[in-house]
Design a protein around this motif. Sequence first.
Motif, mmCIF file in Angstrom:
data_model
loop_
_atom_site.group_PDB
_atom_site.id
_atom_site.type_symbol
_atom_site.label_atom_id
_atom_site.label_comp_id
_atom_site.label_asym_id
_atom_site.label_seq_id
_atom_site.Cartn_x
_atom_site.Cartn_y
_atom_site.Cartn_z
ATOM 1 N N ALA A 1 -5.609 9.591 -0.699
ATOM 2 C CA ALA A 1 -5.104 8.603 0.264
ATOM 3 C C ALA A 1 -4.778 9.163 1.655
ATOM 4 O O ALA A 1 -4.939 8.449 2.642
ATOM 5 C CB ALA A 1 -3.894 7.871 -0.314
ATOM 6 N N PRO A 2 -4.304 10.428 1.788
ATOM 7 C CA PRO A 2 -4.029 10.903 3.145
ATOM 8 C C PRO A 2 -5.258 10.918 4.048
ATOM 9 O O PRO A 2 -5.125 10.979 5.265
ATOM 10 C CB PRO A 2 -3.508 12.333 2.923
ATOM 11 N N CYS B 1 10.040 12.987 1.298
ATOM 12 C CA CYS B 1 8.728 12.900 1.952
ATOM 13 C C CYS B 1 8.165 14.288 2.247
ATOM 14 O O CYS B 1 8.862 15.151 2.755
ATOM 15 C CB CYS B 1 8.851 12.112 3.259
ATOM 16 N N MET B 2 6.901 14.499 1.915
ATOM 17 C CA MET B 2 6.265 15.788 2.214
ATOM 18 C C MET B 2 5.322 15.687 3.404
ATOM 19 O O MET B 2 4.524 16.600 3.657
ATOM 20 C CB MET B 2 5.500 16.313 1.000
ATOM 21 N N GLU B 3 5.378 14.572 4.102
ATOM 22 C CA GLU B 3 4.603 14.379 5.331
ATOM 23 C C GLU B 3 3.092 14.489 5.106
ATOM 24 O O GLU B 3 2.383 15.079 5.905
ATOM 25 C CB GLU B 3 5.063 15.371 6.413
ATOM 26 N N CYS B 4 2.628 13.891 4.003
ATOM 27 C CA CYS B 4 1.187 13.957 3.737
ATOM 28 C C CYS B 4 0.429 12.927 4.565
ATOM 29 O O CYS B 4 -0.767 13.066 4.793
ATOM 30 C CB CYS B 4 0.896 13.744 2.256
ATOM 31 N N SER C 1 7.262 19.773 2.936
ATOM 32 C CA SER C 1 6.832 19.111 4.170
ATOM 33 C C SER C 1 6.597 20.139 5.265
ATOM 34 O O SER C 1 7.166 21.232 5.246
ATOM 35 C CB SER C 1 7.892 18.121 4.629
ATOM 36 N N LYS D 1 0.813 -1.211 0.000
ATOM 37 C CA LYS D 1 0.000 0.000 0.000
ATOM 38 C C LYS D 1 0.856 1.274 0.000
ATOM 39 O O LYS D 1 0.585 2.207 -0.756
ATOM 40 C CB LYS D 1 -0.922 0.003 1.221
ATOM 41 N N GLN E 1 -5.535 8.800 -6.065
ATOM 42 C CA GLN E 1 -4.402 8.574 -5.176
ATOM 43 C C GLN E 1 -4.203 9.729 -4.198
ATOM 44 O O GLN E 1 -3.855 9.525 -3.044
ATOM 45 C CB GLN E 1 -3.128 8.375 -6.000
ATOM 46 N N ALA F 1 -0.249 9.764 3.848
ATOM 47 C CA ALA F 1 -1.003 8.740 3.113
ATOM 48 C C ALA F 1 -0.512 7.334 3.431
ATOM 49 O O ALA F 1 -1.302 6.410 3.611
ATOM 50 C CB ALA F 1 -0.927 9.004 1.616
ATOM 51 N N SER G 1 2.175 2.350 -3.251
ATOM 52 C CA SER G 1 1.216 2.797 -4.259
ATOM 53 C C SER G 1 0.570 4.125 -3.895
ATOM 54 O O SER G 1 0.163 4.862 -4.781
ATOM 55 C CB SER G 1 0.168 1.722 -4.561
ATOM 56 N N VAL G 2 0.463 4.486 -2.627
ATOM 57 C CA VAL G 2 -0.163 5.772 -2.300
ATOM 58 C C VAL G 2 0.812 6.944 -2.296
ATOM 59 O O VAL G 2 0.402 8.090 -2.432
ATOM 60 C CB VAL G 2 -0.905 5.766 -0.933
ATOM 61 N N CYS G 3 2.098 6.697 -2.146
ATOM 62 C CA CYS G 3 3.038 7.815 -2.003
ATOM 63 C C CYS G 3 3.258 8.523 -3.337
ATOM 64 O O CYS G 3 3.685 7.916 -4.304
ATOM 65 C CB CYS G 3 4.382 7.346 -1.467
ATOM 66 N N PRO G 4 2.962 9.814 -3.401
ATOM 67 C CA PRO G 4 3.137 10.535 -4.670
ATOM 68 C C PRO G 4 4.581 10.952 -4.941
ATOM 69 O O PRO G 4 4.854 11.575 -5.961
ATOM 70 C CB PRO G 4 2.238 11.764 -4.505
ATOM 71 N N HIS G 5 5.492 10.622 -4.035
ATOM 72 C CA HIS G 5 6.890 10.983 -4.263
ATOM 73 C C HIS G 5 7.809 9.763 -4.261
ATOM 74 O O HIS G 5 9.019 9.909 -4.080
ATOM 75 C CB HIS G 5 7.346 11.997 -3.215
ATOM 76 N N ALA G 6 7.240 8.604 -4.431
ATOM 77 C CA ALA G 6 8.019 7.373 -4.512
ATOM 78 C C ALA G 6 9.017 7.231 -3.361
ATOM 79 O O ALA G 6 10.132 6.778 -3.535
ATOM 80 C CB ALA G 6 8.731 7.260 -5.858
ATOM 81 N N TYR H 1 4.754 19.400 -2.514
ATOM 82 C CA TYR H 1 5.946 18.682 -2.051
ATOM 83 C C TYR H 1 6.640 19.247 -0.810
ATOM 84 O O TYR H 1 7.524 18.623 -0.259
ATOM 85 C CB TYR H 1 6.975 18.523 -3.186
ATOM 86 N N ARG I 1 1.804 7.523 -10.704
ATOM 87 C CA ARG I 1 1.732 7.603 -9.244
ATOM 88 C C ARG I 1 2.498 8.790 -8.687
ATOM 89 O O ARG I 1 2.406 9.079 -7.504
ATOM 90 C CB ARG I 1 2.297 6.319 -8.625
ATOM 91 N N ARG I 2 3.286 9.435 -9.522
ATOM 92 C CA ARG I 2 4.110 10.544 -9.034
ATOM 93 C C ARG I 2 3.429 11.873 -9.283
ATOM 94 O O ARG I 2 2.811 12.079 -10.312
ATOM 95 C CB ARG I 2 5.460 10.552 -9.782
ATOM 96 N N ARG J 1 13.440 6.855 -0.774
ATOM 97 C CA ARG J 1 13.694 8.281 -1.013
ATOM 98 C C ARG J 1 13.180 9.091 0.183
ATOM 99 O O ARG J 1 12.350 9.984 0.034
ATOM 100 C CB ARG J 1 12.999 8.729 -2.309
#
Lengths: 106, 360
Positions: B158-159, A48-51, B323, A23, B155, A53, A26-31, B321, B198-199, A44
């Motif tokens: 998701a948060p 991380c942008m601390e969302c 944080s 999961k 996607q 998810a 697949s949810v992380c938009p920044h891989a 992006y 996904r990005r 990576r």
Amino acid sequence: MAFDSYTENTLRYFPERCVNCGKCSSVCPHAVFAAGDERALLSRWESCMECGACMKNCPVQAIEVESGVGCAQAMIHAALTGGEETCGCCGEEEGGSDGACCSGWE
Amino acid sequence: MNETGDKTNDTQPCCCSCSSAPQSSCDCGAEEEILSPPVIRDTGGSLTWADRFDHGAARWGYRRMHHRVPPGLYRLGSPSPDAPVFASANYTLSFDALRSSLAGTDCFILVLDTKGINVWCAAGKGTFGTDELVRRIAVTRLGEVVRHRTVIVPQLGAPGIAAHEVLKRSGFRVQYGPVRASDLPAYLATGVATPPMRRIGFPLRDRIVLIPVELVQALPLTLLAAVLLGVFIDGLAALRVIAAVGAGTVLFPALLPVLPTKDFTTKGLFLGVLAMLPFAATDLSAPAAGIAPYLQAAAGLLLFPAVTAYLALNFTGCTPYTSRSGVRREIFRYTRVLAGMALGGIALAAILGITLVVNG
Ligand code: SF4
Ligand code: SF4
């Protein structure tokens, strides 16, 4: 690097708990997470942008992160008023700073 | 009205959607929504001029909270009970991006009540969240409408959504679709979201569309400052403030990736100084004698870049992006510097004013 405040974040990963459900990657938009053979790989971390998810969708609490809006306006507003860190852009008709940053997003 | 269904620009019949009051304390009650048989509204995949006008108004921040679609279940085309279900927010921009990307696909769209906020921001706040999704599935009796048990969620939602909890509480499996609605046809064709889907990026187009609302927000204060400066100092001073704000709200989003350093504040300072250089050059080339031109140039170079940098720092809220830790560190590092610069600039301007008066 000088003038880079984004080198650290609050994302913590406990691989020993991971059940490799896939999961987080697949949810992380920044891989930040990548799928691994036995468990997810934190590949990576610095992006991380601390969302939140990944944490929200990890069924075994293998991920912890202090998530929140990375919005200066919200934080300055909170600092000045001692109130909560919310931005007015997102539906709080009263309270919160009067940002409108969300309007342009789909 | 048109094929988008009856958009509630003004005529929201239920008080729930227009107040942030908790559902339980709402007079009209959530129960009223459990209708039998389930109501399914029709929608279409093509956008009308009215829709485009609404999007323009939304992007310019005009009647910000009024770009809503009634929450509930929608039918696109003529879906069978096996057709896919897509979740969306009740913000017209979100809903319309989804339905126009799905043009030609027979499917259902489940619109959650996000108080008129887009998926990404609403997910961060939790209104696009597990509770609302589970509730909306129950209220629309989705389980009786479709035979399968899958909801495709964007996607970026998701948060707010814990997929395993949704499954436990509603019996529906959450499948995360691509970040961008425009990738949905490819996603549907193959059944997988590729890593690029996904990005999230922040390309020029996405940054440009954020400019109008930044501008509109900064406008009142800027005009006031420009008028005051124009009346009490001169037209050039008024132009300086307009240039500083323009740099922070228009040039900054456009130039974001090419500006030096990672921090938004320092990027903004750089841009602010650049914007003030022509003014400083004008000051120094003025025929006035003594230190006055230098004072004027220095005051301008201190005060106005601080304004641009502050606007730049605020733009962090618009990016997908930055944080919270990083933004907090930026605030901690730079607010005192910016305040010092602004005060220094004002002090120099005051000294300049005094010397001018003294010298007649
Ligand atoms: S918090 Fe968000 S950006 Fe960070 S790793 Fe998790 S999903 Fe990715
Ligand atoms: S979501 Fe949790 S359990 Fe699943 S792969 Fe990621 S860390 Fe492992």
